[in-house]
Write an enzyme that holds these catalytic residues in place. Structure first.
Site, PDB file in Angstrom:
ATOM      1  N   TYR A  53       0.841  -1.198   0.000  1.00 45.88           N
ATOM      2  CA  TYR A  53       0.000   0.000   0.000  1.00 45.88           C
ATOM      3  C   TYR A  53       0.874   1.245   0.000  1.00 45.88           C
ATOM      4  CZ  TYR A  53      -3.761  -3.162   1.521  1.00 45.88           C
ATOM      5  OH  TYR A  53      -4.681  -4.191   1.623  1.00 45.88           O
ATOM      6  N   SER A 232     -13.050  -4.890   1.640  1.00 43.18           N
ATOM      7  CA  SER A 232     -13.974  -4.212   0.711  1.00 43.18           C
ATOM      8  C   SER A 232     -15.432  -4.429   1.114  1.00 43.18           C
ATOM      9  CB  SER A 232     -13.728  -4.657  -0.742  1.00 43.18           C
ATOM     10  OG  SER A 232     -12.472  -4.201  -1.177  1.00 43.18           O
ATOM     11  N   LEU A 234     -17.777  -2.433   1.585  1.00 44.66           N
ATOM     12  CA  LEU A 234     -18.766  -1.621   0.863  1.00 44.66           C
ATOM     13  C   LEU A 234     -18.567  -1.752  -0.650  1.00 44.66           C
ATOM     14  CD1 LEU A 234     -18.921   1.646   3.028  1.00 44.66           C
ATOM     15  CD2 LEU A 234     -20.494  -0.314   3.026  1.00 44.66           C
ATOM     16  N   GLY A 241     -24.182   3.719  -1.931  1.00 43.80           N
ATOM     17  CA  GLY A 241     -25.276   4.214  -2.778  1.00 43.80           C
ATOM     18  C   GLY A 241     -24.902   5.433  -3.596  1.00 43.80           C
ATOM     19  N   LYS A 242     -23.654   5.920  -3.442  1.00 41.77           N
ATOM     20  CA  LYS A 242     -23.355   7.209  -4.085  1.00 41.77           C
ATOM     21  C   LYS A 242     -23.146   7.130  -5.589  1.00 41.77           C
ATOM     22  CE  LYS A 242     -18.520   7.159  -2.682  1.00 41.77           C
ATOM     23  NZ  LYS A 242     -17.669   7.744  -1.663  1.00 41.77           N
TER      24      LYS A 242
HETATM   25  N1  LIG Z   1      -6.301  -8.308   1.261  1.00 42.18           N
HETATM   26  C1  LIG Z   1      -6.638  -7.649   0.189  1.00 42.18           C
HETATM   27  O1  LIG Z   1      -6.348  -8.052  -0.947  1.00 42.18           O
HETATM   28  C2  LIG Z   1      -7.396  -6.359   0.339  1.00 42.18           C
HETATM   29  C3  LIG Z   1      -8.031  -5.790  -0.768  1.00 42.18           C
HETATM   30  C4  LIG Z   1      -8.747  -4.605  -0.586  1.00 42.18           C
HETATM   31  C5  LIG Z   1      -8.799  -4.028   0.673  1.00 42.18           C
HETATM   32  N2  LIG Z   1      -8.136  -4.596   1.732  1.00 42.18           N
HETATM   33  C6  LIG Z   1      -8.172  -3.978   3.091  1.00 42.18           C
HETATM   34  O2  LIG Z   1      -9.507  -3.638   3.395  1.00 42.18           O
HETATM   35  C7  LIG Z   1      -9.607  -2.230   3.661  1.00 42.18           C
HETATM   36  C8  LIG Z   1     -10.948  -1.745   3.201  1.00 42.18           C
HETATM   37  O3  LIG Z   1     -11.138  -2.056   1.825  1.00 42.18           O
HETATM   38  P1  LIG Z   1     -11.891  -1.040   0.889  1.00 42.18           P
HETATM   39  O4  LIG Z   1     -11.292   0.330   1.045  1.00 42.18           O
HETATM   40  O5  LIG Z   1     -11.969  -1.645  -0.454  1.00 42.18           O
HETATM   41  O6  LIG Z   1     -13.331  -1.033   1.600  1.00 42.18           O
HETATM   42  P2  LIG Z   1     -14.762  -0.553   1.082  1.00 42.18           P
HETATM   43  O7  LIG Z   1     -15.557  -0.282   2.299  1.00 42.18           O
HETATM   44  O8  LIG Z   1     -15.325  -1.522   0.127  1.00 42.18           O
HETATM   45  O9  LIG Z   1     -14.493   0.797   0.286  1.00 42.18           O
HETATM   46  C9  LIG Z   1     -14.009   1.919   0.967  1.00 42.18           C
HETATM   47  C10 LIG Z   1     -14.196   3.175   0.116  1.00 42.18           C
HETATM   48  O10 LIG Z   1     -15.582   3.431  -0.080  1.00 42.18           O
HETATM   49  C11 LIG Z   1     -15.836   4.819   0.112  1.00 42.18           C
HETATM   50  N3  LIG Z   1     -16.635   4.925   1.352  1.00 42.18           N
HETATM   51  C12 LIG Z   1     -16.382   4.319   2.551  1.00 42.18           C
HETATM   52  N4  LIG Z   1     -17.320   4.619   3.451  1.00 42.18           N
HETATM   53  C13 LIG Z   1     -18.208   5.411   2.842  1.00 42.18           C
HETATM   54  C14 LIG Z   1     -19.409   6.024   3.263  1.00 42.18           C
HETATM   55  N5  LIG Z   1     -19.859   5.874   4.521  1.00 42.18           N
HETATM   56  N6  LIG Z   1     -20.080   6.783   2.367  1.00 42.18           N
HETATM   57  C15 LIG Z   1     -19.634   6.943   1.116  1.00 42.18           C
HETATM   58  N7  LIG Z   1     -18.489   6.384   0.642  1.00 42.18           N
HETATM   59  C16 LIG Z   1     -17.785   5.614   1.504  1.00 42.18           C
HETATM   60  C17 LIG Z   1     -14.469   5.475   0.243  1.00 42.18           C
HETATM   61  O11 LIG Z   1     -13.947   5.760  -1.043  1.00 42.18           O
HETATM   62  P3  LIG Z   1     -14.175   7.162  -1.823  1.00 42.18           P
HETATM   63  O12 LIG Z   1     -14.217   8.251  -0.823  1.00 42.18           O
HETATM   64  O13 LIG Z   1     -13.052   7.211  -2.761  1.00 42.18           O
HETATM   65  O14 LIG Z   1     -15.473   6.991  -2.520  1.00 42.18           O
HETATM   66  C18 LIG Z   1     -13.627   4.365   0.830  1.00 42.18           C
HETATM   67  O15 LIG Z   1     -12.252   4.503   0.591  1.00 42.18           O
HETATM   68  C19 LIG Z   1      -8.390  -1.635   2.961  1.00 42.18           C
HETATM   69  O16 LIG Z   1      -7.981  -0.395   3.472  1.00 42.18           O
HETATM   70  C20 LIG Z   1      -7.358  -2.703   3.209  1.00 42.18           C
HETATM   71  O17 LIG Z   1      -6.836  -2.572   4.525  1.00 42.18           O
HETATM   72  C21 LIG Z   1      -7.468  -5.754   1.565  1.00 42.18           C
END
Ligand SMILES: NC(=O)c1ccc[n+]([C@@H]2O[C@H](COP(=O)([O-])OP(=O)(O)OC[C@H]3O[C@@H](n4cnc5c(N)ncnc54)[C@H](OP(=O)(O)O)[C@@H]3O)[C@@H](O)[C@H]2O)c1
Length: 345
Positions: A53, A232, A234, A241-242
């Site tokens: 990262y 991930s 969300l 929903g955005k």
């Molecule tokens: N092991 C793996 O291969 C792997 C892969 C992916 C992630 N991960 C881990 O999992 C964590 C979370 O993954 P993810 O970031 O993909 O999670 P996610 O919850 O699916 O997406 C998070 C993104 O959604 C948006 N968001 C989050 N909360 C929101 C809300 N309440 N309202 C509106 N938009 C919202 C933001 O992006 P915007 O503001 O850009 O819209 C945020 O960065 C990562 O930081 C990492 O530590 C691991």
């Protein structure tokens, strides 16, 4: 905050885990610091990062998120308050130790030493294998083509290397990520047979658009006490929903790097999001909170790894632990899943 045991050991981690992968790319160090301060204050004692990262991964930003976390540890002296998870990446492009396999002794040792240096710490609580070395299906790949080659580090050797790190006090526990039922079972079997360290967790994708974990892996998680760390949750933000009604808000992950994040933009995914949105609306819930809470209450889930790029998102997501999903809401969610089963596996 709620807490659950990590694997089969006596360590309580928060059921919300702080994801960090946007720090150093979409978020500055200052914003990362603010997120860490707030999350810890809310009882979020479990944080997840990776050597690779920030994301999308690039040579120039390799390790930048760990540097930000290390700087926060140095500034606050709060390292001991955090259960810190990081990861060694699987086979990657040339810029990561020449590409190719990464779990052999030389590369995994270099990876761990690099993470410890950037994180400014002597130990990592949970050291995870980010994705398998062998050819198998992960990151949403469908259509299984079997690769019979043995050109990956054998699991006994990986566990043997990890044992050495544990003996040296450099890591405390181990876990897998993007793993399959076969991989997880094999690791667990070898640990038992050969008294090697045991995988305590599985960091795989799990969200309302992708509940494939419930087939195969969920059973292993419960029977073998190796719970899911759901990433991930969300679906990269779609489940806020955005992006409904073809909206593409400026500065969001999909607007910035849509070509990299195609996983959740699939046939039927927007219809499913619309249907989940209607469920949330019917019950007076925020869609993101409902989506996160549904994951948190699953018995095979240890923790939900949230991601946030703003403090408002972070607050909303952490507060999801406080909402209650009645049987009626859960039935409504399951009905949508029955109509649009796993549009983004
Ligand atoms: N092991 C793996 O291969 C792997 C892969 C992916 C992630 N991960 C881990 O999992 C964590 C979370 O993954 P993810 O970031 O993909 O999670 P996610 O919850 O699916 O997406 C998070 C993104 O959604 C948006 N968001 C989050 N909360 C929101 C809300 N309440 N309202 C509106 N938009 C919202 C933001 O992006 P915007 O503001 O850009 O819209 C945020 O960065 C990562 O930081 C990492 O530590 C691991």
């Amino acid at each position: 905050m709620n807490y659950k045991k990590l694997g089969n050991i006596n360590l309580e981690v928060s059921t919300i885990c702080l994801g960090t992968m946007t720090w150093g790319e979409q978020n500055t160090q200052e914003e990362g610091f603010e997120q860490m301060d707030y999350a810890l204050d809310q009882g979020v004692n479990f944080w997840d990062t990776a050597e690779i990262y920030s994301v999308p991964p690039k040579q120039e930003t390799f390790g930048d998120t760990e540097v930000i976390i290390g700087n926060w540890f140095e500034k606050t002296k709060k390292r001991e308050k955090i259960i810190l998870a990081s990861k060694v990446c699987g086979p990657m492009r040339e810029y990561v130790r020449g590409g190719g396999n990464q779990f052999g002794e030389k590369n995994i040792t270099a990876a761990l030493e690099g993470s410890l240096r950037r994180l400014k710490t002597d130990y990592i609580d949970l050291y995870q294998l980010h994705w398998p070395e062998r050819k198998t299906n992960f990151f949403g790949k469908l259509g299984y083509e079997h690769g019979d080659s043995n050109e990956w580090t054998q699991f006994e050797d990986i566990l043997g290397n990890l044992q050495k790190f544990i003996d040296q006090g450099k890591i405390k526990h181990i876990g897998v990520s993007n793993e399959t039922p076969w991989g997880l079972s094999k690791y667990l079997e070898l640990s038992k047979e050969q008294k090697l360290p045991r995988m305590l967790s599985v960091q795989n994708p799990y969200n309302l658009l992708n509940r494939t974990y419930e087939v195969g892996l969920a059973e292993i998680s419960i029977r073998e006490q190796a719970g899911l760390l759901a990433y991930s949750p969300l679906a990269c933000g779609y489940l806020s929903g955005k992006y409904r009604n073809n909206q593409m808000p400026i500065g969001t992950r999909i607007e910035r790097d849509g070509e990299f994040w195609t996983r959740y933009n699939k046939h039927n995914s927007s219809k499913a999001v619309d249907a989940y949105y209607e469920v949330a609306k019917k019950h007076g819930l925020d869609l993101a909170q409902m989506s996160l809470k549904f994951l948190e209450i699953q018995p095979f889930v240890t923790s939900v790894i949230i991601g946030a790029t703003t403090m408002e998102q972070l607050k909303t997501n952490i507060k999801s632990v406080n909402i209650k999903l009645t049987d009626e809401i859960i039935n409504d969610i399951n009905e949508v899943q029955a109509i649009y089963p796993n549009p983004c596996p």
